[in-house]
Design a protein around this motif. Structure first.
Motif, PDB file in Angstrom:
ATOM      1  N   TYR A 448       0.709  -0.731   0.151  1.00 40.82           N
ATOM      2  CA  TYR A 448       0.135  -0.158   0.065  1.00 40.82           C
ATOM      3  C   TYR A 448       0.628   1.994   0.283  1.00 40.82           C
ATOM      4  CZ  TYR A 448      -3.583  -3.698   1.592  1.00 40.82           C
ATOM      5  OH  TYR A 448      -4.104  -4.803   0.746  1.00 40.82           O
ATOM      6  N   LEU A 449       1.847   1.015   0.304  1.00 37.35           N
ATOM      7  CA  LEU A 449       2.839   2.414   0.638  1.00 37.35           C
ATOM      8  C   LEU A 449       3.613   2.514  -0.765  1.00 37.35           C
ATOM      9  CD1 LEU A 449       4.390   4.579   2.886  1.00 37.35           C
ATOM     10  CD2 LEU A 449       6.256   2.865   3.553  1.00 37.35           C
ATOM     11  N   ALA A 450       3.700   1.246  -1.133  1.00 34.16           N
ATOM     12  CA  ALA A 450       4.932   1.483  -2.828  1.00 34.16           C
ATOM     13  C   ALA A 450       4.088   1.870  -2.822  1.00 34.16           C
ATOM     14  CB  ALA A 450       5.743  -0.202  -2.466  1.00 34.16           C
ATOM     15  N   LYS A 451       2.538   1.686  -3.387  1.00 33.55           N
ATOM     16  CA  LYS A 451       1.720   2.238  -4.371  1.00 33.55           C
ATOM     17  C   LYS A 451       1.683   3.350  -4.291  1.00 33.55           C
ATOM     18  CE  LYS A 451      -1.741   1.433  -7.208  1.00 33.55           C
ATOM     19  NZ  LYS A 451      -1.464   0.555  -9.478  1.00 33.55           N
ATOM     20  N   LEU A 452       0.931   4.006  -3.416  1.00 34.68           N
ATOM     21  CA  LEU A 452       1.127   5.349  -2.794  1.00 34.68           C
ATOM     22  C   LEU A 452       2.489   6.069  -3.665  1.00 34.68           C
ATOM     23  CD1 LEU A 452      -1.351   5.095   0.213  1.00 34.68           C
ATOM     24  CD2 LEU A 452      -1.853   6.468  -1.526  1.00 34.68           C
ATOM     25  N   CYS A 453       2.909   5.362  -3.852  1.00 41.70           N
ATOM     26  CA  CYS A 453       4.846   6.099  -3.734  1.00 41.70           C
ATOM     27  C   CYS A 453       4.377   6.523  -5.297  1.00 41.70           C
ATOM     28  CB  CYS A 453       6.042   6.180  -2.973  1.00 41.70           C
ATOM     29  SG  CYS A 453       5.991   5.921  -1.499  1.00 41.70           S
ATOM     30  N   ASP A 454       4.300   5.603  -5.609  1.00 41.91           N
ATOM     31  CA  ASP A 454       4.226   5.763  -7.361  1.00 41.91           C
ATOM     32  C   ASP A 454       3.043   6.046  -8.171  1.00 41.91           C
ATOM     33  OD1 ASP A 454       4.516   4.175 -10.053  1.00 41.91           O
ATOM     34  OD2 ASP A 454       2.447   3.143  -9.717  1.00 41.91           O
ATOM     35  N   MET A 455       1.810   6.049  -7.197  1.00 40.69           N
ATOM     36  CA  MET A 455       0.896   7.282  -7.979  1.00 40.69           C
ATOM     37  C   MET A 455       0.888   8.779  -7.640  1.00 40.69           C
ATOM     38  SD  MET A 455      -2.832   4.909  -6.527  1.00 40.69           S
ATOM     39  CE  MET A 455      -3.830   6.232  -7.365  1.00 40.69           C
ATOM     40  N   TYR A 456       1.695   8.944  -6.575  1.00 43.63           N
ATOM     41  CA  TYR A 456       1.807  10.349  -6.386  1.00 43.63           C
ATOM     42  C   TYR A 456       3.275  10.751  -7.708  1.00 43.63           C
ATOM     43  CZ  TYR A 456       3.026  14.768  -4.094  1.00 43.63           C
ATOM     44  OH  TYR A 456       2.770  16.297  -4.344  1.00 43.63           O
ATOM     45  N   MET A 457       4.482   9.901  -7.404  1.00 47.66           N
ATOM     46  CA  MET A 457       5.643  10.349  -8.421  1.00 47.66           C
ATOM     47  C   MET A 457       5.099  10.466  -9.896  1.00 47.66           C
ATOM     48  SD  MET A 457       9.244   8.186  -9.036  1.00 47.66           S
ATOM     49  CE  MET A 457       7.824   6.941  -9.664  1.00 47.66           C
ATOM     50  N   ASN A 458       3.820   9.596  -9.959  1.00 48.94           N
ATOM     51  CA  ASN A 458       2.947   9.984 -11.347  1.00 48.94           C
ATOM     52  C   ASN A 458       2.188  10.813 -11.747  1.00 48.94           C
ATOM     53  OD1 ASN A 458       4.238   7.420 -12.572  1.00 48.94           O
ATOM     54  ND2 ASN A 458       2.297   6.697 -12.056  1.00 48.94           N
ATOM     55  N   TRP A 459       1.981  11.274 -10.715  1.00 51.13           N
ATOM     56  CA  TRP A 459       0.705  12.151 -10.441  1.00 51.13           C
ATOM     57  C   TRP A 459       1.501  13.901 -10.534  1.00 51.13           C
ATOM     58  CZ3 TRP A 459       0.391  16.793  -6.991  1.00 51.13           C
ATOM     59  CH2 TRP A 459      -0.943  17.199  -7.252  1.00 51.13           C
ATOM     60  N   CYS A 460       3.032  13.487  -9.560  1.00 51.84           N
ATOM     61  CA  CYS A 460       3.102  15.172 -10.095  1.00 51.84           C
ATOM     62  C   CYS A 460       4.558  15.638 -11.563  1.00 51.84           C
ATOM     63  CB  CYS A 460       5.239  14.626  -8.943  1.00 51.84           C
ATOM     64  SG  CYS A 460       4.185  15.100  -7.344  1.00 51.84           S
ATOM     65  N   SER A 461       4.556  14.013 -12.118  1.00 53.22           N
ATOM     66  CA  SER A 461       5.282  13.797 -14.027  1.00 53.22           C
ATOM     67  C   SER A 461       4.364  14.735 -14.420  1.00 53.22           C
ATOM     68  CB  SER A 461       5.750  12.823 -14.111  1.00 53.22           C
ATOM     69  OG  SER A 461       6.852  11.818 -12.967  1.00 53.22           O
ATOM     70  N   ASN A 462       2.946  14.034 -13.888  1.00 53.22           N
ATOM     71  CA  ASN A 462       1.668  14.701 -15.123  1.00 53.22           C
ATOM     72  C   ASN A 462       1.610  16.389 -15.090  1.00 53.22           C
ATOM     73  OD1 ASN A 462       1.664  12.654 -16.582  1.00 53.22           O
ATOM     74  ND2 ASN A 462       0.314  11.681 -15.073  1.00 53.22           N
ATOM     75  N   ALA A 463       1.842  16.560 -13.461  1.00 49.19           N
ATOM     76  CA  ALA A 463       1.066  18.386 -13.212  1.00 49.19           C
ATOM     77  C   ALA A 463       2.315  18.564 -13.314  1.00 49.19           C
ATOM     78  CB  ALA A 463       1.159  18.093 -11.594  1.00 49.19           C
ATOM     79  N   LEU A 464       3.368  18.045 -13.470  1.00 50.93           N
ATOM     80  CA  LEU A 464       4.821  19.527 -14.560  1.00 50.93           C
ATOM     81  C   LEU A 464       3.817  20.672 -14.456  1.00 50.93           C
ATOM     82  CD1 LEU A 464       7.989  17.760 -13.582  1.00 50.93           C
ATOM     83  CD2 LEU A 464       7.494  19.269 -12.030  1.00 50.93           C
ATOM     84  N   ARG A 465       4.128  19.795 -16.168  1.00 55.84           N
ATOM     85  CA  ARG A 465       3.662  21.260 -17.277  1.00 55.84           C
ATOM     86  C   ARG A 465       2.693  22.664 -16.803  1.00 55.84           C
ATOM     87  NH1 ARG A 465       1.342  16.112 -18.733  1.00 55.84           N
ATOM     88  NH2 ARG A 465      -1.050  15.632 -19.368  1.00 55.84           N
ATOM     89  N   TYR A 466       1.613  21.876 -15.806  1.00 55.53           N
ATOM     90  CA  TYR A 466       0.450  23.028 -15.514  1.00 55.53           C
ATOM     91  C   TYR A 466       1.374  23.653 -14.058  1.00 55.53           C
ATOM     92  CZ  TYR A 466      -2.249  19.308 -17.784  1.00 55.53           C
ATOM     93  OH  TYR A 466      -2.971  18.705 -18.637  1.00 55.53           O
ATOM     94  N   CYS A 467       2.199  23.861 -14.222  1.00 57.11           N
ATOM     95  CA  CYS A 467       3.202  24.707 -12.709  1.00 57.11           C
ATOM     96  C   CYS A 467       3.551  25.950 -13.504  1.00 57.11           C
ATOM     97  CB  CYS A 467       4.475  24.156 -12.236  1.00 57.11           C
ATOM     98  SG  CYS A 467       3.900  22.156 -11.223  1.00 57.11           S
TER      99      CYS A 467
END
Length: 559
Positions: A448-467
């Motif tokens: 569960y910890l590994a999954k959340l880390c992965d999801m947040y890392m991917n979310w950040c990667s996608n969100a960078l272009r909107y900063c």
């Protein structure tokens, strides 16, 4: 199953005939594997020679059913039975024929004058001409949609069934191959308790009948009366035929993913369907998407060995996400493929306890929660009996309920982010759930910890272009990397195994974030090179992820 045994016998006869013909014509090389019957499993793919890491066990000449031409693929590429179909969420962003991504500018220009719902979009005129199904499907779907006989466009399952029925009339071999695939019969269920699976059985059967009924409607509107009659005959007089027809698709269809492991659509690849499942497989399936600038074709399936196999050893792949806890793997396999996996990994309850990673809730106790002997037979971690290895505390009902609710929320967020959109509240919710997991589970091994880390890392990667600023981008990258570092042990425990393409993508994404924060991070640059080297074992150099990795490596390399 009877159908698997019969199919195995037929496949052995085919291979014997093909071997004789190859010897006579001296045009085919000896196949690396053969299909044979294994007690308790039915049809299986077995090595006839030593298979080493990186080789392709299905490598040999085969007939491409779509183009009706004979190809010699030393890389073991398998053609689909019929043209695959995209998932609903991909229909506006991917080409219906080759599955390549369509740029937003091209997508907007093609859709600017269209006001009705689109079932198909193509990346080029060539793909549109090669796609022999799209016109009839679009016309029939809109007729049903406008007459309010359907409330949404046909599903990938409906479209695939229509394509099999239509194609089999011009090429009877398609239906012959399809009927040899295994299926789930009404009386195949055993007495295992898998929560609501048996309760939903009648509902699933009704869904199967509705799918065939909708196929019948679509085919009639298309003017495919012969194919429509075949669909009607599946329903009447014996609807069990319809259930078997759909079951063959659900049990043998492959989820087509790109190299980022993003699910794009579904296809049937009969030659690969003989390969059985293992939660620690020795081979990996990957899909090659054509480069529309040089070649247009549907996605091709390749099987690649990720571990060595001796002569006589079975070749296996994974049918599901094998990083998740045992109960979730077995539940999905039972629901979709009608078998209960009993591989070595599924028998390892100690590792499964570590994947869940529950902390002891007793005051000041630092023990680990493990399955007690009395609960070892239970499939569900909710129903299993647990005890602390230090204080013998055994009441963890509330903690297990919290874990179950947490998993439901993780799944809901994951589904929300599948469309590629960036939802700000999703990132905030992931961070909040991260603290909850640390309270409930050990950071060293919890999935569960590994999954959340992965999801947040991917979310950040996608969100960078909107900063709005570089400072905001750097802060977001640092937040993601701090979570990645905190969950490093759990990620490696859950995802790091032979042939894990998901783990390769995680390493690549992390390395890119590190280089964005620090362009002189040579360790991250070396990781990118390693990821590229390993991915090239499974994908062509023209793959979009490999091209992106190559560009990143060049841009961050210093001479």
């Amino acid at each position: 199953m009877m159908c698997r045994r019969i199919a195995a016998e037929r496949e052995e006869k085919k291979q014997a005939t093909a071997a004789v013909k190859a010897t006579e014509e001296n045009t085919h090389t000896e196949p690396l594997t053969k299909c044979q019957t294994i007690t308790g499993k039915g049809r299986a793919l077995v090595a006839t020679s030593e298979l080493t890491v990186g080789c392709h066990p299905l490598a040999r000449g085969f007939k491409n059913i779509i183009s009706d031409k004979k190809d010699e693929h030393k890389d073991g590429l398998c053609a689909p039975l019929v043209q695959p179909t995209l998932f609903e969420s991909m229909r506006r962003s991917r080409c219906s024929y080759c599955f390549q991504a369509i740029s937003s500018s091209k997508r907007n220009s093609r859709n600017s004058l269209i006001t009705y719902p689109r079932l198909h979009v193509h990346c080029s005129n060539e793909c549109q001409m090669l796609d022999k199904f799209w016109k009839g499907e679009q016309y029939a779907s809109m007729k049903l949609f406008e007459s309010h006989k359907i409330t949404s466009l046909p599903s990938p399952t409906v479209l695939t069934c229509c394509r099999i029925l239509r194609s089999s009339l011009t090429n009877p071999n398609i239906m012959t191959e399809y009927n040899e695939l295994c299926y789930k019969d009404d009386d195949d269920d055993d007495d295992e308790d898998y929560d609501d699976i048996t309760q939903k059985k009648s509902g699933q059967e009704d869904d199967h009948l509705r799918i065939i009924a909708q196929c019948h409607q679509l085919l009639l509107i298309m003017g495919e009366t012969s194919a429509a009659k075949v669909a009607h005959d599946l329903l009447d007089p014996n609807p069990r035929l319809a259930f078997r027809f759909i079951s063959r698709l659900t049990m043998n269809g492959f989820t087509i993913c790109n190299s980022e492991q993003e699910a794009l659509g579904v296809g049937v690849y009969p030659r690969a369907s003989m390969i059985n499942h293992s939660c620690r497989p020795n081979a990996v399936q990957s899909f090659w998407l054509s480069n529309s600038e040089t070649e247009c074709r549907p996605p091709m399936l390749q099987i690649t060995m990720c571990r060595n196999a001796k002569v006589g050893e079975e070749v296996t792949i994974s049918y599901c996400d094998v990083s998740v806890p045992r109960y979730d793997r077995r539940k999905e396999l039972k629901r979709n493929y009608n078998f209960c996996c009993d591989c070595m990994l599924c028998q390892d309850l100690e590792r499964d306890d570590a994947l869940i990673g529950l902390r002891c809730s007793s005051h000041k106790c630092k023990g680990r929660v493990k399955t007690s002997s009395s609960g070892a037979h239970e499939m569900s971690y909710i129903k299993r009996q647990y005890s602390c290895d230090e204080c013998d505390h055994c009441n963890f009902d509330e903690e297990l309920r919290q874990v179950s609710r947490l998993q439901a929320r993780i799944t809901a967020i994951e589904n929300k982010l599948k469309d590629g959109s960036v939802h700000k509240e999703a990132g905030e919710e992931l961070l909040a759930h991260f603290d909850s997991v640390l309270f409930l589970c050990y950071r060293q091994s919890s999935w569960y910890l590994a999954k959340l880390c992965d999801m947040y890392m991917n979310w950040c990667s996608n969100a960078l272009r909107y900063c709005s600023s570089e400072e905001e981008q750097l802060d977001m990258c640092n937040d993601a990397l701090s979570l990645v570092y905190e969950g490093r042990e759990a990620t490696e425990f859950s995802y790091d195994y032979e042939g894990s393409l998901t783990y390769l993508m995680k390493r690549g994404t992390e390395a890119k974030l590190r280089l964005f924060v620090n362009p002189t991070d040579f360790e991250a640059l070396a990781i990118l090179r390693d990821v590229k080297r390993d991915l090239m074992r499974y994908y062509p150099s023209s793959d979009e992820v490999l091209v992106s990795l190559d560009e990143s490596i060049r841009s961050y390399s210093f001479s």
